[in-house]
Design a protein around this motif. Sequence first.
Motif, PDB file in Angstrom:
ATOM      1  N   GLN A 352       0.695  -1.199   0.094  1.00 32.43           N
ATOM      2  CA  GLN A 352       0.011   0.012  -0.134  1.00 32.43           C
ATOM      3  C   GLN A 352       1.008   1.238   0.071  1.00 32.43           C
ATOM      4  O   GLN A 352       0.303   2.448  -0.623  1.00 32.43           O
ATOM      5  N   ILE A 363      -8.145   5.729   0.039  1.00 34.87           N
ATOM      6  CA  ILE A 363      -8.159   4.865   0.947  1.00 34.87           C
ATOM      7  C   ILE A 363      -8.442   5.085   2.515  1.00 34.87           C
ATOM      8  O   ILE A 363      -8.862   4.399   3.173  1.00 34.87           O
ATOM      9  N   ARG A 402      -8.294   1.359  -9.151  1.00 38.35           N
ATOM     10  CA  ARG A 402      -8.686   0.964  -7.890  1.00 38.35           C
ATOM     11  C   ARG A 402      -9.846   1.987  -7.287  1.00 38.35           C
ATOM     12  O   ARG A 402     -10.727   1.395  -6.613  1.00 38.35           O
ATOM     13  N   TRP A 406     -13.429   1.029  -5.602  1.00 40.99           N
ATOM     14  CA  TRP A 406     -13.979   1.654  -4.412  1.00 40.99           C
ATOM     15  C   TRP A 406     -15.159   2.419  -4.524  1.00 40.99           C
ATOM     16  O   TRP A 406     -15.872   2.540  -3.747  1.00 40.99           O
ATOM     17  N   ASP A 453      -9.138  -2.407   1.160  1.00 44.49           N
ATOM     18  CA  ASP A 453      -9.227  -3.161  -0.165  1.00 44.49           C
ATOM     19  C   ASP A 453      -9.595  -4.573   0.246  1.00 44.49           C
ATOM     20  O   ASP A 453     -10.182  -4.890  -0.719  1.00 44.49           O
ATOM     21  N   ILE A 463      -7.304  -7.588  -5.988  1.00 44.98           N
ATOM     22  CA  ILE A 463      -6.254  -7.229  -5.261  1.00 44.98           C
ATOM     23  C   ILE A 463      -4.961  -7.210  -6.104  1.00 44.98           C
ATOM     24  O   ILE A 463      -4.787  -8.313  -6.908  1.00 44.98           O
TER      25      ILE A 463
END
Length: 746
Positions: A352, A363, A402, A406, A453, A463
Amino acid sequence: MHGVNHHIPLIDKNKRYNYHLPWCPDSMKVQLMEKITRYTRAGWWESVQTDQAAPMLCIPKKSGKLRTAIDARKWNDNTIKDVTPFPDQDQIRLDVARVKIRSKIDFSDAYEQICTVPKDIHKSAFATIFGTYISHTMQIRDCNAPATFQRVMTMIFRDFIGIFLHVYLDDLFVYSKSVDDHEKHLALVFDKIRKFQFYLKEEKCELYAEEVDCLGHMIDHRGLHVDADKMTRIRNWRQPRNYNDVQKFVGLVQYLAHFLPDISSYTGPLSAMSKNGQPFMWQPLHDKCFEMIKYICCKTPVLVPMNHDMDNPIWVICDASVSGVGAMYGQGPTWQTCRPAGFMSHKFTDAQRHYRVFEQETIAILEALLKWEDKLIGYRIHVVTDHQALEFFKTQDRLSSRQTRWMEYLSRFDFDIRYIRGKLNKVADCLSRYYESDTWYDVYDVSEYVDADKQLDPTLDDIPWNRLREIEDRTVEMHAIRVTKATQRCKSNRLAERQEDRDIRAAELAAAPEPVNEAPVAGPATEEDPTVFESRARGEHLVAKLTANDSFLADIRSGYEHDSLFAKVLKQPDQHTAFTIRDQLIWSHNRGGEQVLCVPSTKMGSQSLHGIIIDQAHMIVGHFGLQRTTDYVRRWYWWPRIHHEVQKFCNSCQVCLQAKENARPPQGLLHSLLIPTRLWQSIGMDFIGPFPEVDGYNYLWVVICRMINMVHLIPVNTKMTVSQLSWIYLKEIVRLHGLPASIVSD
């Protein structure tokens, strides 16, 4: 069919949207066409001609399969929000944990099993690269979809809820006191599902489960493993290790000072530590003040739960740093004066840390909303961040892959994002930097790490590979720990006496190898104890990754003939002793003495081999700039002017240019280092080489006293690990001159 259908109530029915064009990777186009054909045959989608349509996003899963999502942000902003209340998550967890037998049932393609009312179907229009369509079923990205689905579930299972069943969106929790009762309860639930024609997937059902993930909390035979108290981060705040740690802690406490009695009398000694250039020295007085502050914070009712009868807005203040994320949520007239209701601080994993900055900031918001979902969903909230780009998050045309994944979760919330300057965001900044002073000896439980995540993708389909490897390694490690603890409990029921930290450290030093006069034998390096060369070029084995493609090696072999340098090496290998030929491949040596593959200047298809290698290395290492990428490539490959080509690649990388932008003001005059006041008070050091190997050494470690320029030249080699170098330093420098106050190095 289900008694409840989905509505799309718009605020302005005549509003026009400025949508961007849909896109789909070439590798996904066949799968997209197959999905469109399958859904149109089932009657879920219908091809139409429309005047406006939201774009469809095509996202590849880890398995290579297609996942589609509608970019419904503008459509949702013009939608009247459904305020259907969601069940109390705490009550669900308590009821499920109170019994011995439990099962979890999860619907498959849940939203697609709910129909949209005919008059609103045209509002769901979306565009693909193969035309425009409307959906007769509920769309995942619709902001009111969760409320509609919850209403359907409540209507179907109303007679069972709270007795032996709880429903939260598409998760059904069946709980019973005995196996016989549980069998009857499951039969009743499955009869309802069959009656209303819902469909399940076998792999998503956990029947008679020993361990169940109940809304983010694990439940097993021992009971409910809940989150720690909301003030845990302050109660367990570790002792500061430097001035920055002190300033972060004091900054957080000063924000809470309005709710704490006489706290300034304890923060004063801590604030005075850094005045007048004093050396950092943690005294008993400071320790007493530090512990009293934590005691007062945890004893005083600082946190106040949400009161939705009040008109004050709800604020979620987030921040991300290089080490982790931090957040606070509360209620009040402004974000500066809101009364806190909870704090959160989590640490980034290694993978990350390589996320791009805007993804790390995103995030941070995800982690906060996941933690306090039951307190925030269904209400208007204001998210505060010091990353200005996220202010336009809901109106951006292009999101990273990503962020696109999300967005599905974020669309459940009614929120806006507001930007503030970083220096004003003291509380969240302090929480996000809690792990900034970590050392190799700091070990944290898995619950301390950011896992938004993973929570949003429990099947781990989307992932990234490096994050997936961390999760798999952590799972194996936790299983080994559980087995070890169980074995120890079987051997002895006696409680072990807690060891003091100094006793543990003394035992480690006693077991460490003694320094010897002979040259140390290079042992196997590990990730925690790398060699000098490996410390500059860590990462996946690049040769093994690229040579898995047979055509890659074939192109290298055929390219040697057309390369001006390597063609000479092939013709007269005896005159080029720096190179060796093996399996028709030319090999050389890097600075660490390891063999590296020589790559000619040729193409593989439409791309150059050099470009393919640099691009692959850049993805593995991350956007850390020229030097890091060059060191990594040089560990596995070699060709002339490698540094120049990597520089051109990094200069053309948009992310590198954004991440490495120099935002500092113009530098002033150069300031000389302070002049030492005693011998060997300040030293400089560097490695020079490589040299021809003599007695196993090929580098020189140069250590110089900055006051009198006295020099020690210590022979070393690139295979020595960090621990071996530390023993040499103790033997050759500290033994003769003592520990220096400062070290200057590049």
